[in-house]
Scaffold this motif. Structure first.
Motif, short mmCIF file in Angstrom:
data_model
loop_
_atom_site.label_atom_id
_atom_site.label_comp_id
_atom_site.label_asym_id
_atom_site.label_seq_id
_atom_site.Cartn_x
_atom_site.Cartn_y
_atom_site.Cartn_z
N VAL A 1 0.84 -1.20 0.00
CA VAL A 1 0.00 0.00 0.00
C VAL A 1 0.87 1.25 0.00
CG1 VAL A 1 -1.74 1.31 1.28
CG2 VAL A 1 -1.93 -1.16 1.11
N ARG A 2 1.85 1.31 0.86
CA ARG A 2 2.72 2.49 0.93
C ARG A 2 3.47 2.69 -0.38
NH1 ARG A 2 7.16 1.63 4.80
NH2 ARG A 2 5.43 0.89 6.02
N THR A 3 3.95 1.63 -0.96
CA THR A 3 4.69 1.73 -2.21
C THR A 3 3.81 2.27 -3.33
OG1 THR A 3 6.02 -0.16 -1.53
CG2 THR A 3 6.06 0.41 -3.86
N VAL A 4 2.59 1.79 -3.42
CA VAL A 4 1.68 2.26 -4.47
C VAL A 4 1.31 3.72 -4.22
CG1 VAL A 4 -0.55 1.89 -5.57
CG2 VAL A 4 0.86 -0.05 -4.94
N TRP A 5 1.12 4.12 -2.95
CA TRP A 5 0.83 5.52 -2.66
C TRP A 5 1.97 6.43 -3.11
CZ3 TRP A 5 -3.36 7.98 -2.39
CH2 TRP A 5 -4.48 7.50 -1.73
N VAL A 6 3.21 6.00 -2.94
CA VAL A 6 4.34 6.79 -3.41
C VAL A 6 4.28 6.95 -4.92
CG1 VAL A 6 6.86 6.80 -3.67
CG2 VAL A 6 5.84 6.26 -1.46
N GLY A 7 3.98 5.88 -5.63
CA GLY A 7 3.85 5.95 -7.08
C GLY A 7 2.73 6.88 -7.52
N VAL A 8 1.59 6.82 -6.82
CA VAL A 8 0.46 7.70 -7.14
C VAL A 8 0.87 9.16 -6.95
CG1 VAL A 8 -1.83 8.42 -6.32
CG2 VAL A 8 -1.33 6.01 -6.67
N GLY A 9 1.57 9.42 -5.86
CA GLY A 9 2.03 10.79 -5.59
C GLY A 9 2.99 11.29 -6.65
N ARG B 1 -5.21 -2.50 -0.66
CA ARG B 1 -5.94 -2.45 0.60
C ARG B 1 -6.83 -3.68 0.77
NH1 ARG B 1 -8.12 3.73 1.06
NH2 ARG B 1 -6.17 4.66 1.78
N ARG B 2 -7.53 -4.06 -0.29
CA ARG B 2 -8.39 -5.24 -0.21
C ARG B 2 -7.56 -6.50 0.05
NH1 ARG B 2 -13.28 -4.83 -4.57
NH2 ARG B 2 -14.00 -2.77 -3.92
N ARG B 3 -6.40 -6.57 -0.59
CA ARG B 3 -5.53 -7.73 -0.38
C ARG B 3 -5.05 -7.78 1.06
NH1 ARG B 3 -0.27 -7.86 -3.86
NH2 ARG B 3 0.28 -6.34 -2.29
N ARG B 4 -4.71 -6.59 1.61
CA ARG B 4 -4.26 -6.54 3.01
C ARG B 4 -5.37 -7.00 3.95
NH1 ARG B 4 -1.99 -1.01 5.32
NH2 ARG B 4 -3.89 -0.30 4.33
N ARG B 5 -6.62 -6.52 3.69
CA ARG B 5 -7.75 -6.94 4.52
C ARG B 5 -8.00 -8.44 4.42
NH1 ARG B 5 -11.58 -3.56 2.05
NH2 ARG B 5 -10.41 -1.63 2.04
N ALA B 6 -7.91 -8.98 3.21
CA ALA B 6 -8.13 -10.41 3.02
C ALA B 6 -7.07 -11.23 3.74
CB ALA B 6 -8.14 -10.74 1.53
N SER C 1 -3.37 9.39 -16.34
CA SER C 1 -3.83 7.99 -16.32
C SER C 1 -3.01 7.16 -15.32
CB SER C 1 -3.76 7.37 -17.71
OG SER C 1 -2.44 7.32 -18.17
N GLY C 2 -1.72 7.46 -15.15
CA GLY C 2 -0.92 6.78 -14.13
C GLY C 2 -1.44 7.05 -12.74
N PHE C 3 -1.88 8.30 -12.52
CA PHE C 3 -2.48 8.66 -11.23
C PHE C 3 -3.77 7.87 -11.01
CE2 PHE C 3 -5.57 11.43 -9.04
CZ PHE C 3 -4.97 11.48 -7.79
N GLY C 4 -4.64 7.84 -12.01
CA GLY C 4 -5.91 7.12 -11.88
C GLY C 4 -5.73 5.63 -11.68
N LEU C 5 -4.85 5.03 -12.47
CA LEU C 5 -4.61 3.59 -12.31
C LEU C 5 -3.94 3.29 -10.97
CD1 LEU C 5 -3.46 2.68 -15.91
CD2 LEU C 5 -5.59 2.03 -14.79
N GLY C 6 -3.12 4.23 -10.50
CA GLY C 6 -2.51 4.05 -9.19
C GLY C 6 -3.53 4.04 -8.07
N LEU C 7 -4.57 4.88 -8.20
CA LEU C 7 -5.64 4.86 -7.20
C LEU C 7 -6.35 3.51 -7.19
CD1 LEU C 7 -7.17 8.42 -7.55
CD2 LEU C 7 -5.67 7.56 -5.74
N LEU C 8 -6.55 2.94 -8.37
CA LEU C 8 -7.13 1.59 -8.42
C LEU C 8 -6.19 0.58 -7.77
CD1 LEU C 8 -8.54 1.52 -12.06
CD2 LEU C 8 -9.83 1.70 -9.93
N GLY C 9 -4.89 0.75 -7.98
CA GLY C 9 -3.91 -0.14 -7.36
C GLY C 9 -3.90 -0.04 -5.86
N VAL C 10 -4.09 1.17 -5.33
CA VAL C 10 -4.16 1.34 -3.87
C VAL C 10 -5.34 0.57 -3.31
CG1 VAL C 10 -4.63 3.02 -2.04
CG2 VAL C 10 -2.96 3.56 -3.79
#
Length: 100
Positions: free
Chosen positions: A31-39, A82-87, A69-78
């Motif tokens: 999650v943290r890694t993907v947030w950095v990419g989104v930023g 998160r869902r994977r972490r919850r699971a 589009s990288g920002f938008g796809l990154g939000l989907l990745g976050v």
């Protein structure tokens, strides 16, 4: 954190010896890694906005839309991470309850 005196595993392949240490990963769920990419994608988009005219003249407005589009796809990745972490947490809870 658990302190141990275990020695790293050694593998000999040919005339070389490779040492493999047991190291825990820093970011298991990503999650943290993907947030950095989104930023970074958002930062690149904002940094390119003042140069829209130049990008349009040179036919490179796709740079701007690639960042968006990288920002938008990154939000989907976050959300996916998160869902994977919850699971994984739910699965760990179920296995802990089964052990009791």
């Amino acid at each position: 954190m658990e302190l141990r005196d275990d020695q790293p595993t050694q593998h000999e392949i040919g005339n070389r010896t490779y040492v493999v240490a047991d190291v825990e990963p820093l970011d298991i769920d990503g999650v943290r890694t993907v947030w950095v990419g989104v930023g970074l994608w958002l930062l690149a988009f904002v940094a390119l906005l003042p140069f829209y005219g130049r990008l349009e003249e040179s036919g490179r407005t796709w740079w701007l839309w690639t960042c968006l589009s990288g920002f938008g796809l990154g939000l989907l990745g976050v959300e996916y991470c998160r869902r994977r972490r919850r699971a994984r947490a739910d699965q760990a809870d179920r296995s802990d309850q089964a052990d009791d």
